[in-house]
Design a protein around this motif. Structure first.
Motif, short mmCIF file in Angstrom:
data_model
loop_
_atom_site.label_atom_id
_atom_site.label_comp_id
_atom_site.label_asym_id
_atom_site.label_seq_id
_atom_site.Cartn_x
_atom_site.Cartn_y
_atom_site.Cartn_z
N TYR A 103 123.09 79.79 51.78
CA TYR A 103 122.64 78.41 51.73
C TYR A 103 123.43 77.53 52.70
CZ TYR A 103 121.24 73.90 49.74
OH TYR A 103 120.75 72.64 49.56
N SER A 104 124.74 77.67 52.69
CA SER A 104 125.55 76.83 53.57
C SER A 104 125.30 77.16 55.04
CB SER A 104 127.04 76.94 53.22
OG SER A 104 127.51 78.23 53.47
N LEU A 105 125.13 78.44 55.37
CA LEU A 105 124.83 78.81 56.74
C LEU A 105 123.48 78.26 57.20
CD1 LEU A 105 126.06 82.52 56.80
CD2 LEU A 105 126.97 80.64 58.16
N ILE A 106 122.49 78.38 56.34
CA ILE A 106 121.14 77.92 56.70
C ILE A 106 121.12 76.40 56.82
CG2 ILE A 106 118.76 77.72 55.89
CD1 ILE A 106 119.24 80.58 54.62
N MET A 107 121.70 75.71 55.86
CA MET A 107 121.69 74.24 55.92
C MET A 107 122.55 73.72 57.07
SD MET A 107 119.54 73.24 54.06
CE MET A 107 118.60 73.38 52.61
N GLY A 108 123.60 74.44 57.41
CA GLY A 108 124.40 74.07 58.57
C GLY A 108 123.65 74.26 59.88
N PHE A 109 122.73 75.19 59.90
CA PHE A 109 121.95 75.49 61.09
C PHE A 109 120.68 74.64 61.18
CE2 PHE A 109 118.98 78.50 63.36
CZ PHE A 109 119.52 78.29 64.62
N LEU A 110 120.26 74.03 60.09
CA LEU A 110 119.02 73.27 60.05
C LEU A 110 118.94 72.16 61.10
CD1 LEU A 110 116.27 72.88 58.75
CD2 LEU A 110 117.36 71.47 57.00
N PRO A 111 119.98 71.35 61.32
CA PRO A 111 119.88 70.33 62.37
C PRO A 111 119.63 70.91 63.76
CG PRO A 111 121.74 69.86 60.94
CD PRO A 111 121.22 71.21 60.55
N GLU A 112 120.24 72.05 64.05
CA GLU A 112 119.99 72.71 65.34
C GLU A 112 118.56 73.21 65.43
OE1 GLU A 112 122.82 75.41 67.46
OE2 GLU A 112 124.06 74.94 65.70
N LEU A 113 118.04 73.74 64.32
CA LEU A 113 116.64 74.18 64.29
C LEU A 113 115.71 73.01 64.59
CD1 LEU A 113 116.22 76.57 61.23
CD2 LEU A 113 115.81 77.11 63.61
N GLN A 114 115.99 71.88 63.96
CA GLN A 114 115.14 70.71 64.17
C GLN A 114 115.22 70.22 65.61
OE1 GLN A 114 116.93 68.48 60.97
NE2 GLN A 114 115.19 68.91 59.60
N GLU A 115 116.40 70.27 66.19
CA GLU A 115 116.55 69.87 67.58
C GLU A 115 115.81 70.83 68.51
OE1 GLU A 115 120.02 69.78 70.95
OE2 GLU A 115 120.60 69.29 68.90
N LYS A 116 115.97 72.13 68.25
CA LYS A 116 115.30 73.13 69.09
C LYS A 116 113.78 73.02 68.96
CE LYS A 116 118.73 76.62 69.82
NZ LYS A 116 118.76 76.95 71.22
N CYS A 117 113.32 72.62 67.80
CA CYS A 117 111.89 72.45 67.58
C CYS A 117 111.32 71.39 68.52
CB CYS A 117 111.60 72.08 66.13
SG CYS A 117 109.86 71.92 65.76
N GLU A 153 123.27 83.15 65.54
CA GLU A 153 123.73 83.20 66.94
C GLU A 153 122.61 83.66 67.87
OE1 GLU A 153 126.54 82.05 68.40
OE2 GLU A 153 126.82 81.24 66.39
N LEU A 154 121.80 84.61 67.42
CA LEU A 154 120.66 85.05 68.24
C LEU A 154 119.65 83.94 68.45
CD1 LEU A 154 119.65 88.70 67.25
CD2 LEU A 154 120.58 87.90 69.41
N CYS A 155 119.50 83.07 67.47
CA CYS A 155 118.59 81.92 67.61
C CYS A 155 119.04 80.99 68.72
CB CYS A 155 118.49 81.14 66.30
SG CYS A 155 117.53 81.96 65.02
N LYS A 156 120.31 81.02 69.04
CA LYS A 156 120.87 80.17 70.09
C LYS A 156 120.86 80.86 71.46
CE LYS A 156 124.07 78.26 66.70
NZ LYS A 156 125.48 78.16 66.31
N SER A 157 120.37 82.08 71.51
CA SER A 157 120.40 82.86 72.74
C SER A 157 119.49 82.25 73.81
CB SER A 157 119.94 84.30 72.44
OG SER A 157 119.86 85.04 73.63
N ARG A 158 119.80 82.55 75.05
CA ARG A 158 118.94 82.08 76.15
C ARG A 158 117.79 83.05 76.40
NH1 ARG A 158 122.60 83.75 81.35
NH2 ARG A 158 122.84 85.87 80.63
#
Length: 156
Positions: free
Chosen positions: A120-134, A66-71
């Motif tokens: 694992y499930s939390l990280i893999m679920g967040f991976l697409p968002e990480l790639q988009e944010k990148c 959630e912090l990774c999604k912070s403004r």
């Protein structure tokens, strides 16, 4: 207030059971549901990397995501740093346990597998968002996103 005392440099070596207390403090901070409190706790934990454990990672991972999604960029930077530390220390363990079978006899192995599956499930679920944010982030945080994506790819 007691949270910061738990991580004090002078108290940490004196009490070997501090890891359990630090996990409890981090869980309390996450339960408080305030990003600034969670960010403060993560900054202290990131400075004291020996405090990290699979239990702690499992407890704080949803709040870190959630912090990774912070403004607020400092929160994002701190959360990405926490993810990096957690994955570097426990990525191989998570990978090993996610792809293993549990025999139903060893309770600690079952618990470890459950925690690894959750991470694992939390990280893999967040991976697409990480790639988009990148691809959409500024020049300051983009290298951090790239490094984290690389770590996820190599460790998990």
């Amino acid at each position: 207030m007691y949270i910061f005392i738990l991580f004090d440099d002078f108290l940490m070596p004196a009490f070997p059971a501090m890891t359990t207390m630090s996990e409890r403090a981090a869980e309390d901070a996450v339960a408080y549901c305030d990003q600034s409190v969670t960010n403060d706790i993560l900054s202290v934990i990131n400075q004291k990397q020996s405090v990290w454990s699979l239990d702690l990672l499992c407890s704080v991972l949803p709040a870190v995501i959630e912090l990774c999604k912070s403004r607020h960029q400092p929160y994002v930077v701190n959360a990405l740093g926490a993810l990096k530390v957690g994955l570097k220390q426990f990525g191989n363990l998570i990978k090993q346990n996610v792809h293993s079978d549990v025999n139903g006899i060893d309770i600690s192995q079952e618990e470890r597998k459950r925690k690894c599956d959750k991470c694992y499930s939390l990280i893999m679920g967040f991976l697409p968002e990480l790639q988009e944010k990148c691809s959409t982030s500024d020049k300051d945080t983009q290298p951090m996103y790239r490094e984290l994506i690389y770590i996820i790819g190599s460790k998990l």
